[in-house]
Design a protein around this motif. Structure first.
Motif, short mmCIF file in Angstrom:
data_model
loop_
_atom_site.label_atom_id
_atom_site.label_comp_id
_atom_site.label_asym_id
_atom_site.label_seq_id
_atom_site.Cartn_x
_atom_site.Cartn_y
_atom_site.Cartn_z
N ALA A 147 82.43 1.98 -50.50
CA ALA A 147 83.77 1.90 -51.08
C ALA A 147 84.84 1.89 -50.00
O ALA A 147 85.85 1.18 -50.10
N SER A 148 84.64 2.68 -48.94
CA SER A 148 85.61 2.72 -47.85
C SER A 148 85.64 1.39 -47.10
O SER A 148 86.71 0.89 -46.76
N ILE A 149 84.46 0.83 -46.84
CA ILE A 149 84.41 -0.47 -46.17
C ILE A 149 85.09 -1.54 -47.04
O ILE A 149 85.80 -2.41 -46.54
N TYR A 150 84.89 -1.45 -48.35
CA TYR A 150 85.52 -2.38 -49.29
C TYR A 150 87.05 -2.34 -49.13
O TYR A 150 87.72 -3.38 -49.08
N ALA A 151 87.61 -1.13 -49.02
CA ALA A 151 89.06 -1.00 -48.84
C ALA A 151 89.48 -1.45 -47.45
O ALA A 151 90.48 -2.16 -47.29
N ARG A 152 88.71 -1.05 -46.45
CA ARG A 152 89.09 -1.35 -45.06
C ARG A 152 89.08 -2.84 -44.77
O ARG A 152 89.99 -3.36 -44.14
N GLU A 153 88.06 -3.53 -45.23
CA GLU A 153 87.96 -4.96 -44.95
C GLU A 153 89.06 -5.75 -45.63
O GLU A 153 89.44 -6.83 -45.15
N GLY A 204 92.08 -4.39 -46.15
CA GLY A 204 93.34 -3.83 -45.69
C GLY A 204 94.09 -3.09 -46.77
O GLY A 204 95.31 -2.92 -46.69
N LEU A 205 93.39 -2.61 -47.80
CA LEU A 205 94.04 -1.92 -48.92
C LEU A 205 94.19 -0.43 -48.63
O LEU A 205 93.35 0.17 -47.95
N PRO A 206 95.25 0.19 -49.15
CA PRO A 206 95.37 1.64 -49.01
C PRO A 206 94.13 2.33 -49.60
O PRO A 206 93.67 1.97 -50.68
N ARG A 207 93.60 3.30 -48.87
CA ARG A 207 92.39 4.01 -49.30
C ARG A 207 92.74 5.47 -49.58
O ARG A 207 93.08 6.23 -48.67
N ILE A 208 92.69 5.85 -50.85
CA ILE A 208 93.04 7.20 -51.27
C ILE A 208 91.73 7.97 -51.54
O ILE A 208 90.88 7.49 -52.30
N TYR A 209 91.60 9.13 -50.94
CA TYR A 209 90.41 9.97 -51.15
C TYR A 209 90.83 11.26 -51.85
O TYR A 209 91.64 12.03 -51.34
N ILE A 210 90.28 11.49 -53.05
CA ILE A 210 90.54 12.72 -53.80
C ILE A 210 89.36 13.66 -53.53
O ILE A 210 88.24 13.42 -53.97
N ALA A 211 89.63 14.72 -52.78
CA ALA A 211 88.58 15.61 -52.27
C ALA A 211 88.44 16.85 -53.14
O ALA A 211 89.38 17.63 -53.27
N CYS A 212 87.27 17.00 -53.73
CA CYS A 212 86.93 18.22 -54.49
C CYS A 212 85.41 18.33 -54.42
O CYS A 212 84.70 17.68 -55.20
N ASN A 213 84.89 19.12 -53.51
CA ASN A 213 83.47 19.07 -53.22
C ASN A 213 82.96 20.40 -52.67
O ASN A 213 83.75 21.35 -52.49
N SER A 214 81.67 20.44 -52.37
CA SER A 214 81.07 21.66 -51.81
C SER A 214 80.29 21.35 -50.54
O SER A 214 79.36 22.08 -50.19
N GLY A 215 80.64 20.26 -49.85
CA GLY A 215 80.02 19.96 -48.57
C GLY A 215 78.69 19.24 -48.71
O GLY A 215 78.32 18.74 -49.78
N ALA A 216 77.95 19.17 -47.60
CA ALA A 216 76.67 18.48 -47.59
C ALA A 216 75.67 19.21 -48.49
O ALA A 216 75.62 20.44 -48.53
N ALA A 247 81.78 10.06 -41.74
CA ALA A 247 82.80 10.54 -40.81
C ALA A 247 83.26 9.40 -39.90
O ALA A 247 84.46 9.19 -39.70
N GLY A 248 82.29 8.66 -39.36
CA GLY A 248 82.64 7.51 -38.52
C GLY A 248 83.40 6.44 -39.28
O GLY A 248 84.36 5.85 -38.77
N GLU A 249 82.99 6.18 -40.52
CA GLU A 249 83.66 5.17 -41.34
C GLU A 249 85.10 5.60 -41.63
O GLU A 249 86.02 4.76 -41.60
N THR A 250 85.33 6.87 -41.89
CA THR A 250 86.69 7.34 -42.17
C THR A 250 87.57 7.20 -40.94
O THR A 250 88.75 6.81 -41.04
N ALA A 251 87.02 7.51 -39.75
CA ALA A 251 87.80 7.33 -38.52
C ALA A 251 88.18 5.87 -38.32
O ALA A 251 89.31 5.55 -37.92
N ARG A 252 87.24 4.96 -38.59
CA ARG A 252 87.55 3.53 -38.48
C ARG A 252 88.59 3.11 -39.52
O ARG A 252 89.48 2.29 -39.23
N ALA A 253 88.47 3.65 -40.72
CA ALA A 253 89.43 3.30 -41.78
C ALA A 253 90.84 3.74 -41.39
O ALA A 253 91.81 3.01 -41.63
N TYR A 254 90.97 4.91 -40.75
CA TYR A 254 92.30 5.36 -40.32
C TYR A 254 92.91 4.40 -39.30
O TYR A 254 94.11 4.14 -39.31
N ASP A 255 92.07 3.86 -38.42
CA ASP A 255 92.55 2.92 -37.41
C ASP A 255 92.95 1.57 -38.01
O ASP A 255 93.84 0.90 -37.48
N GLU A 256 92.32 1.17 -39.10
CA GLU A 256 92.45 -0.20 -39.58
C GLU A 256 93.24 -0.35 -40.87
O GLU A 256 93.66 -1.46 -41.20
#
Length: 845
Positions: A241-247, A249-261, A342-351
């Protein structure tokens, strides 16, 4: 019907608070869990029939406002779900519907009957409410409600339109195809039937900035599936989903509500494994290994466990060395997936534009994803933690921490700069998301659009006057109310400035605003004394809370880091022109701050500006000053392609302040020399001293000279300071070419509007030229622009007027450049070929 349900006032209890927020009597959303709401519906229908726009209902002593929807029939009336208040209940005393509307059919319902049994979806929503959040799918409804609110405010205040556009919001769910990689869009999956704890949507919405429509991608944890933990499937989905947004160039909104790995064990082995004790009769001596019986080992699928067959007496055992399992996603493979996203999110922030909203809780990799996306909105009840407080207590061997908020609540994450903005609930959180997105362009490769305000003309003067005395810089940016209630306008459009990172690095103010409708990033300087608070750590008994004062107009480690972070955020995905109101006297260079890495964070400001690709305007405001290292890190030569510097007529710039430079270059001896040069009394005494021969006369004259020097010293110290100050004026700055122009504060708003607008238009034209001919660098493309517009190049308003009138012709010239570039490239490739090779290639075309 039970006698208690006879027509009379009813005590109505509802498990949720409902609210419809509409500008007109328009239907917005379907009500969720409408148990026992018939009396409420009747009351709202009655109010609407009498022409009311809102109904006021008491809730725990305070009124709740319901905006009313029109209705077709009572049985089909739908209201919006607004928010749940966890375990709190709503008590309403309402007239019975039949007493309000005699013509309405009497409800055939007994209010003393039990509530209907909750279905699966209602149980999911209830589970999410227990952690103070909202079910993932219900966020789509909150987005629609917020959009209706925004349109209502825009239509009321700014627009000539008389209605909200149709289809203001739509979303298609993002699904993975059978290959686990390909993204598909669908509206066919039933809400709540997802089998992994991650969902996403491609959202289409019409906003006041983009009434024709814009898009964004929303990715959300579903905390009702294995507590929202990250397993392999969740990681794969998040990445796709993140790659879909990044490629795109769409704004990528992440709604975080989780318990980790996700963590897990091979549960099927729990009843099977046995223990080989060193002494069967005395387990306290410990054990040698865990094992399976031969029969149990052979019953397992191949590869489930590893080890070796051993014999103990007459029994054959399979001694375990590794447990592999047959389920993928219970251990280190989840950590590998966490690293991937984690790597994908860092790339998404750059792009592209990334923004995270923390609701409920975010743990481990969930917290890291929020930070890696950089921009963060946090709900008041939404801690970000790496490890739960109970686990830390076990590690410390005592009960030190009592809640997750002590580790990652707003009181921790807002002052340390991880959280940019705090909100009270999920509806406010969605409003904040759309506020931020309103400053963001459609795609990562375009500029944001201007949204002009008819109520705040661009040519108005700037009324607020910055003073030499400390003042609130927010008033300079946004305006303020005078003591008599009149409005004192600021630099930017009224009601458009929004501050972010307000809890961190308080000696610097950062935010976003509009200038003549143009979205801009803003950095300003706090001139007042502020405080940095460092909380005590409950895990360290010797720890104490520290309150550190920070002077105004000075960069400290936290505020320098904040400045660099803001510049990076403005430039990545937001593509904002940047306005820096520079009023710094320098960096704090004391022992504590040098140890606190002030040099490192100051250098980060330079790094951020070197990378910046959009127009940057540095403006020294009236009564402001820019000195020493503070000038160095924002000097336009850092990135001359995008940066310009301006100074107000009443501003100052130099290496040291006048008192400091006079200590070095205009000392007391120099000041005394000037006294003897200018003061007639001292001049006369000097002459008398030269002619005096008597020792007593000489002594007396020297005493008179000294007394005169002492009397004049305060005055000549001011003269020296004034002399030094004259070297720091804006006229010298311009004469030396270190600034582009000197501005008058009152008219600076109009001047900068035209300059910003022109720079954006020029950048867009230059980028087209460089895309048409890749051989051209920035300077060559700029020369092409200058040649195209001719004499209009040096006048911002004429430049823009020319582009507007000659747009098609300029596009034609750019097209001609592209054709010429292609011809040149083809010719260059043919140069190394002989006639036969050229002929062969041409035949194949």
């Amino acid at each position: 019907m039970h006698p208690a349900c006879a027509p009379r006032p009813l005590d109505f209890r509802c498990a949720l608070v409902y609210r419809v927020i509409v500008t007109r009597l328009d239907l917005v959303l379907s009500m969720i869990e409408p148990s026992g709401n018939l009396a409420l519906l009747s009351y709202l229908v009655y109010s609407a029939s009498r022409g009311a726009r809102h109904a006021m209902l008491p809730w725990h002593g305070a009124p709740l406002t319901f905006a009313l929807s029109h209705f077709l029939a009572l049985s089909h009336l739908l209201l919006s779900f607004y928010r749940s208040l966890r375990s709190r209940s709503l008590f309403l005393t309402l007239p019975h519907p039949s007493s309000l509307l005699p013509n309405l059919p009497t409800p055939r319902r007994c209010y003393l009957t039990p509530y209907p049994t909750s279905n699966k979806l209602q149980m999911k929503r209830a589970a999410v409410r227990r952690i103070s959040s909202t079910y993932a799918y219900d966020f789509l409804g909150l987005f629609e409600v917020s959009l209706v609110q925004r349109w209502g405010a825009y239509l009321r205040d700014e627009s000539a339109l008389d209605s909200i556009p149709a289809d203001v919001f739509d979303a298609k769910e993002i699904l993975l195809a059978d290959d686990g990689k390909t993204v598909e869009l669908s509206n066919e999956r039933v809400v709540g039937t997802n089998d992994i704890g991650m969902v996403a949507w491609h959202c289409f919405m019409k906003t006041p900035e983009y009434p024709e429509g814009r898009e964004m991608v929303v990715i959300s944890n579903d905390v009702t599936v294995q507590s929202g933990s990250f397993g392999v499937k969740e990681d794969d989905f998040f990445e796709a989903a993140s790659i879909y947004a990044r490629e795109r160039g769409l704004p990528r909104i992440y709604i975080a509500c989780n318990s980790g790995a996700r963590i897990g064990l091979v549960d099927s082995l729990k009843p099977m494994f046995k223990v080989s004790w060193k002494d069967e009769n005395n387990p306290s001596q410990g054990f040698e290994y865990l094992y399976l019986t031969e029969e149990d080992y052979k019953s397992l699928p191949e590869g489930t466990v590893e080890g070796e067959m051993v014999t103990a007496g007459s029994e054959k055992r399979f001694a375990l060395s590794d447990i592999i399992g047959t389920i993928h996603g219970i251990g280190v493979e989840n950590l590998r997936g966490s690293g991937t996203i984690a790597g994908e999110t860092a790339r998404a922030y750059d792009e592209t534009f990334t923004l995270s909203y923390v609701t409920g809780r975010s743990v481990g990799i969930g917290a890291y994803l929020v930070r890696l996306g950089q921009r963060c909105i946090q709900m008041q009840v939404g801690p970000m933690i790496l490890t739960g407080y109970s686990a830390l207590n076990k590690l410390l061997g005592r009960d030190v921490y009592t809640s997750q908020d002590q580790l990652g609540g707003p009181q921790i994450m807002f002052p340390n700069g991880v959280t940019h903005e705090l909100v009270q609930d999920d509806q406010e959180g969605v409003n904040a998301i759309l506020d931020w997105v309103s400053f963001v362009p459609k795609t990562a490769k375009s500029y944001p659009v201007a949204l002009k305000s008819a109520a705040d003309p661009i040519d108005r003067p700037v009324d607020f006057q910055p003073t030499k005395a400390p003042y609130d810089p927010r008033h300079m940016l946004a305006g303020t109310r005078a003591p008599d209630g009149t409005w004192v306008s600021g630099f930017f459009d009224r009601n458009t400035f929004k501050e972010y990172l307000a809890g961190w690095g308080k000696s610097v103010v950062v935010g976003r605003a509009r200038l003549g409708g143009i979205p801009m990033g803003v950095i300003a300087v706090e001139t007042r004394l502020v405080e940095q608070r460092i909380p005590a750590d409950p895990g360290n008994e010797a720890s104490r809370e520290m309150i550190l004062p920070q002077a105004g107009q000075v960069w400290y480690p936290d505020s320098a880091y904040k400045t660099a972070q803001a510049i990076k955020d403005f430039g990545r995905g937001e593509n904002l022109p940047l306005m820096i109101f520079a009023n710094w006297r320098g960096f704090s260079g004391g022992t504590r701050d040098m140890a606190g890495e002030i040099l490192k964070f100051g250098a980060m400001i330079v790094d951020a500006l070197v990378e910046y690709k959009h127009p940057v305007f540095v403006y020294i405001p009236p009564n402001g000053e820019l000195r020493g290292g503070a000038w160095v890190v924002i000097d336009p030569t850092i990135n001359e392609k995008v940066m310009e510097m301006y100074a107000d007529k009443e501003s100052r710039g130099g290496i040291l302040e006048p008192p400091g430079i006079c200590e070095v270059k205009f000392r007391a001896a120099d000041q005394k020399s000037k006294m003897h040069q200018l003061d007639p009394v001292l001049a006369g005494l000097d002459q008398e001293l030269e002619m005096a021969s008597d020792a007593d006369d000489v002594s007396e004259l020297k005493k008179q000279i000294k007394d005169r020097e002492t009397a004049l010293m305060p005055l000549y110290l001011q003269v020296a300071h004034e002399f030094a100050d004259l070297h720091d004026r804006s006229g010298r700055m311009k004469a030396k070419g270190v600034i582009r122009d000197v501005l008058e504060w009152k008219s600076s708003r109009s001047y900068m509007y035209w300059r910003v607008k022109r720079r954006i238009a020029e950048d867009e034209l230059r980028n087209k030229i460089m895309e048409a001919d890749a051989a051209l660098d920035h300077a060559a493309a700029t020369a092409k622009v200058e040649a195209m517009v001719g004499d209009n190049y040096n006048d911002d308003e004429k430049f823009l007027e020319y582009l507007e009138l000659e747009g098609p012709g300029l596009d034609s010239q750019v097209g001609g450049l592209k054709i010429s570039a292609i011809k040149s490239a083809v010719a260059a490739m043919f140069d190394g070929l002989d006639a036969d090779q050229k002929s062969e290639i041409l035949k194949g075309l």
